[in-house]
Design a protein around this motif. Sequence first.
Motif, PDB file in Angstrom:
ATOM      1  N   ILE A  24       7.873  72.912  44.483  1.00 48.27           N
ATOM      2  CA  ILE A  24       8.035  71.501  44.838  1.00 48.27           C
ATOM      3  C   ILE A  24       7.652  70.585  43.681  1.00 48.27           C
ATOM      4  O   ILE A  24       8.348  69.604  43.389  1.00 48.27           O
ATOM      5  N   VAL A  25       6.543  70.892  43.005  1.00 46.85           N
ATOM      6  CA  VAL A  25       6.086  70.048  41.891  1.00 46.85           C
ATOM      7  C   VAL A  25       7.106  70.029  40.760  1.00 46.85           C
ATOM      8  O   VAL A  25       7.451  68.961  40.226  1.00 46.85           O
ATOM      9  N   SER A  26       7.606  71.207  40.379  1.00 47.51           N
ATOM     10  CA  SER A  26       8.592  71.257  39.295  1.00 47.51           C
ATOM     11  C   SER A  26       9.879  70.543  39.694  1.00 47.51           C
ATOM     12  O   SER A  26      10.514  69.878  38.865  1.00 47.51           O
ATOM     13  N   TYR A  27      10.249  70.651  40.971  1.00 51.26           N
ATOM     14  CA  TYR A  27      11.451  69.948  41.463  1.00 51.26           C
ATOM     15  C   TYR A  27      11.267  68.435  41.376  1.00 51.26           C
ATOM     16  O   TYR A  27      12.154  67.718  40.888  1.00 51.26           O
ATOM     17  N   LEU A  28      10.119  67.935  41.820  1.00 54.12           N
ATOM     18  CA  LEU A  28       9.884  66.488  41.816  1.00 54.12           C
ATOM     19  C   LEU A  28       9.833  65.934  40.393  1.00 54.12           C
ATOM     20  O   LEU A  28      10.372  64.850  40.121  1.00 54.12           O
ATOM     21  N   ILE A  29       9.220  66.678  39.488  1.00 57.71           N
ATOM     22  CA  ILE A  29       9.160  66.229  38.087  1.00 57.71           C
ATOM     23  C   ILE A  29      10.559  66.207  37.477  1.00 57.71           C
ATOM     24  O   ILE A  29      10.941  65.259  36.775  1.00 57.71           O
ATOM     25  N   ALA A  30      11.327  67.256  37.741  1.00 59.71           N
ATOM     26  CA  ALA A  30      12.684  67.329  37.203  1.00 59.71           C
ATOM     27  C   ALA A  30      13.562  66.209  37.757  1.00 59.71           C
ATOM     28  O   ALA A  30      14.386  65.632  37.026  1.00 59.71           O
ATOM     29  N   ILE A  31      13.399  65.885  39.025  1.00 61.11           N
ATOM     30  CA  ILE A  31      14.159  64.776  39.624  1.00 61.11           C
ATOM     31  C   ILE A  31      13.739  63.454  39.008  1.00 61.11           C
ATOM     32  O   ILE A  31      14.579  62.597  38.676  1.00 61.11           O
ATOM     33  N   ARG A  33      12.543  62.876  36.104  1.00 64.29           N
ATOM     34  CA  ARG A  33      13.021  62.771  34.726  1.00 64.29           C
ATOM     35  C   ARG A  33      14.542  62.863  34.619  1.00 64.29           C
ATOM     36  O   ARG A  33      15.088  62.833  33.525  1.00 64.29           O
ATOM     37  N   ASN A  34      15.213  63.022  35.756  1.00 60.81           N
ATOM     38  CA  ASN A  34      16.672  63.142  35.796  1.00 60.81           C
ATOM     39  C   ASN A  34      17.164  64.362  35.008  1.00 60.81           C
ATOM     40  O   ASN A  34      18.240  64.339  34.405  1.00 60.81           O
ATOM     41  N   ASP A  35      16.386  65.419  35.043  1.00 58.91           N
ATOM     42  CA  ASP A  35      16.772  66.649  34.353  1.00 58.91           C
ATOM     43  C   ASP A  35      17.705  67.514  35.206  1.00 58.91           C
ATOM     44  O   ASP A  35      18.403  68.382  34.676  1.00 58.91           O
ATOM     45  N   VAL A  36      17.688  67.294  36.525  1.00 60.19           N
ATOM     46  CA  VAL A  36      18.559  68.035  37.429  1.00 60.19           C
ATOM     47  C   VAL A  36      19.122  67.085  38.475  1.00 60.19           C
ATOM     48  O   VAL A  36      18.672  65.942  38.602  1.00 60.19           O
ATOM     49  N   ILE A  43      16.316  76.780  41.683  1.00 60.57           N
ATOM     50  CA  ILE A  43      14.888  76.689  41.383  1.00 60.57           C
ATOM     51  C   ILE A  43      14.669  76.795  39.878  1.00 60.57           C
ATOM     52  O   ILE A  43      13.830  76.101  39.304  1.00 60.57           O
ATOM     53  N   SER A  44      15.441  77.657  39.234  1.00 61.89           N
ATOM     54  CA  SER A  44      15.319  77.817  37.781  1.00 61.89           C
ATOM     55  C   SER A  44      15.729  76.543  37.043  1.00 61.89           C
ATOM     56  O   SER A  44      15.209  76.265  35.960  1.00 61.89           O
ATOM     57  N   ASP A  45      16.670  75.772  37.597  1.00 59.69           N
ATOM     58  CA  ASP A  45      17.090  74.524  36.967  1.00 59.69           C
ATOM     59  C   ASP A  45      15.932  73.535  36.878  1.00 59.69           C
ATOM     60  O   ASP A  45      15.828  72.759  35.925  1.00 59.69           O
ATOM     61  N   THR A  46      15.067  73.551  37.895  1.00 56.65           N
ATOM     62  CA  THR A  46      13.965  72.587  37.935  1.00 56.65           C
ATOM     63  C   THR A  46      12.855  72.932  36.948  1.00 56.65           C
ATOM     64  O   THR A  46      11.903  72.162  36.795  1.00 56.65           O
ATOM     65  N   SER A  47      12.961  74.087  36.307  1.00 60.50           N
ATOM     66  CA  SER A  47      11.923  74.495  35.349  1.00 60.50           C
ATOM     67  C   SER A  47      12.536  74.885  34.004  1.00 60.50           C
ATOM     68  O   SER A  47      11.963  75.683  33.270  1.00 60.50           O
ATOM     69  N   LEU A 185      22.782  72.237  34.256  1.00 62.06           N
ATOM     70  CA  LEU A 185      21.717  71.527  34.964  1.00 62.06           C
ATOM     71  C   LEU A 185      22.258  70.342  35.762  1.00 62.06           C
ATOM     72  O   LEU A 185      21.603  69.871  36.687  1.00 62.06           O
ATOM     73  N   HIS A 186      23.419  69.854  35.395  1.00 60.09           N
ATOM     74  CA  HIS A 186      24.041  68.735  36.111  1.00 60.09           C
ATOM     75  C   HIS A 186      25.447  69.144  36.533  1.00 60.09           C
ATOM     76  O   HIS A 186      26.228  69.647  35.740  1.00 60.09           O
TER      77      HIS A 186
END
Length: 235
Positions: A24-31, A33-36, A43-47, A185-186
């Motif tokens: 969840i933490v990696s997902y929220l950070i990735a969202i 930062r607009n990385d995914v 799940i791998s995309d978020t990290s 990633l997008h």
Amino acid sequence: MFGRTQGLSLLPIFLVSWSSATFIVSYLIAIYRNDVDVIFPYISDTSATPPESCIFGLMTFITACAGTATVYARFKYVEKMNEGTNVVAPCVNKAALVLGLISCLGMVVVATFQETAVIVAHDVGALLFFVPGILYIILQVVISFKTYPTSSSIVICRARLGFAIISTLAFFPTLICAFLAKVSLHRHKDDQDYPFHIASAVCEWIMSFSFIFFFYTYIDEFKLFNLRVRIELQE
């Protein structure tokens, strides 16, 4: 007093809570930062990119350590419970231990080699995580039904069976659709492989959390015992 009444129950509680937080933490950070994309990234995309990749790697390593301890504690519990009864073949219990440890190793490989950096190593790590992991919980279902009602209640046995079925059924579309979807990633809804990506990603999240929450069923049993280290000095 707390240790006597709770045994090792905090171990599976920590494992499930921490591993869920890792995703969840990696997902929220990735969202943030607009990385995914918001809608069902892998799940791998978020990290895949820093800083979430660094946080995910650290948290996953801790998860793997907790997983290793949980798998070993479960092995010793079944071994002790099986003394004098042999309702569970020792080779089955040992096989479950080996599969669980391999799954924890695969988890570390996935976190260490991001999909955008070394995709072959990442994919191998994912297979080492999911395939032995699913086989591990299947063997634990077998062990649970063999030791019923001495060890587990019928509710726990059926819950474990449910998690095992969900994880197994979700694994195949995850794997098959992943081969049909490109690594990116997008993604856009107009992409030809978009339906395969969505199907694979959804099943991956379902499979991962089914696998993780399986360990919540250990809580009651882990209240019943403690593990101790005994030091023997060699003369």
